[in-house]
Design an enzyme around this catalytic site. Structure first.
Site, PDB file in Angstrom:
ATOM      1  N   LEU B  77       0.837  -1.198   0.000  1.00 30.45           N
ATOM      2  CA  LEU B  77       0.000   0.000   0.000  1.00 30.45           C
ATOM      3  C   LEU B  77       0.868   1.241   0.000  1.00 30.45           C
ATOM      4  CD1 LEU B  77      -2.659  -0.957   2.612  1.00 30.45           C
ATOM      5  CD2 LEU B  77      -2.883  -0.972   0.190  1.00 30.45           C
ATOM      6  N   ASP B  78       0.216   2.368  -0.246  1.00 24.99           N
ATOM      7  CA  ASP B  78       0.893   3.647  -0.297  1.00 24.99           C
ATOM      8  C   ASP B  78       0.900   4.259   1.102  1.00 24.99           C
ATOM      9  OD1 ASP B  78       0.463   6.394  -2.620  1.00 24.99           O
ATOM     10  OD2 ASP B  78       2.189   5.549  -1.565  1.00 24.99           O
ATOM     11  N   SER B  79       1.685   5.329   1.288  1.00 18.09           N
ATOM     12  CA  SER B  79       1.652   5.985   2.591  1.00 18.09           C
ATOM     13  C   SER B  79       0.322   6.685   2.799  1.00 18.09           C
ATOM     14  CB  SER B  79       2.804   6.972   2.722  1.00 18.09           C
ATOM     15  OG  SER B  79       2.741   7.922   1.694  1.00 18.09           O
TER      16      SER B  79
END
Lengths: 116, 124
Positions: B77-79
């Site tokens: 996942l992304d931040s």
């Protein structure tokens, strides 16, 4: 400018943290303004798209400027009456019923006297 | 009226002691929580709810979610997705996590630890 020095990385990490905090506050604000969930989901997607378009920028100065712009916009759009969780500082139930100190309890004897 | 009193004097209804006093899900009155900080969830309940929140996230593959999963490394996942997950957890447990703490929650482990040690976690 893309030399991987320690100061550069530290600066980028600080910027990433600022971006994350800004995104979090903007998302909460979006929820404050758009109370209904279906409206909130659409607005959250738009907000995410706005963050995603600037994802690839590498220059720290440009990023600083963009973060400052974002924070100015966030301050402009802050909700005057945000939803705060009741038990949180600023909420309505904060320190309303603190836990009683140890050893104190209520004796349920329904008014019966000791000599009854 | 007198007949009713006479009948009532002779009718006995068995009083059942309700075994619900010890059940934390249905406090029947003898256990009255005096403050909102007394209720406490066990770690398995916290872990179950955290995992169900993460599994219902649209960008996450539910079969890869375990209690030790790291949001960015294992789930890819992304931040910003991390921020969204922390917000979903806040809404699930009705917590208010300060910004600095929310930034540090990076994996399932940390989330479960933090929520378990938070004083105002609610049952509902």
């Amino acid at each position: 400018m893309s030399v991987a020095t320690a100061t550069y990385l530290v600066r980028r990490a600080a910027q990433k943290e600022r971006v994350r905090i800004l995104y979090r506050r903007a998302l909460k604000d979006t929820l404050n303004w758009a109370v209904h969930r279906h409206l909130f989901y659409e607005d959250a997607d738009l907000l995410r798209a706005r963050f995603e378009t600037n994802k690839h920028v590498e220059d720290p100065d440009t990023i600083d400027r963009m973060i400052a712009d974002g924070e100015v916009q966030y301050n402009k759009w802050r909700h005057p009456d945000p939803y705060i969780v009741p038990w949180a500082p600023g909420g309505s139930k904060f320190t309303r019923n603190p836990a009683p100190p140890e050893g104190i309890e209520i004796v349920y004897n329904y008014g019966r006297e000791d000599n009854d | 009226m007198a007949l009713r009193a006479a009948v009532l004097r002779h009718v006995r209804v068995a009083v059942q002691t309700r075994g619900l006093e010890s059940n934390p899900w249905f406090p029947s009155g003898s256990i009255r929580l005096m403050s909102s900080h007394d209720d406490h969830l066990t770690k398995e309940e916290v872990a179950d709810r955290v995992l169900s929140v993460i599994k219902s996230f649209p960008k996450v593959d539910p079969s890869r979610v375990t209690p030790e999963v790291h949001f960015q490394k294992d789930l890819g996942l992304d931040s910003l997705d991390n921020v969204e997950i922390v917000m979903a957890l806040e809404e699930e447990f009705k917590l208010e996590i300060p910004d600095k703490e929310a930034d540090k929650i990076d994996s399932c482990n940390l989330a479960i630890e933090y929520i378990h040690n938070h004083p105002t976690v609610q049952l509902i």
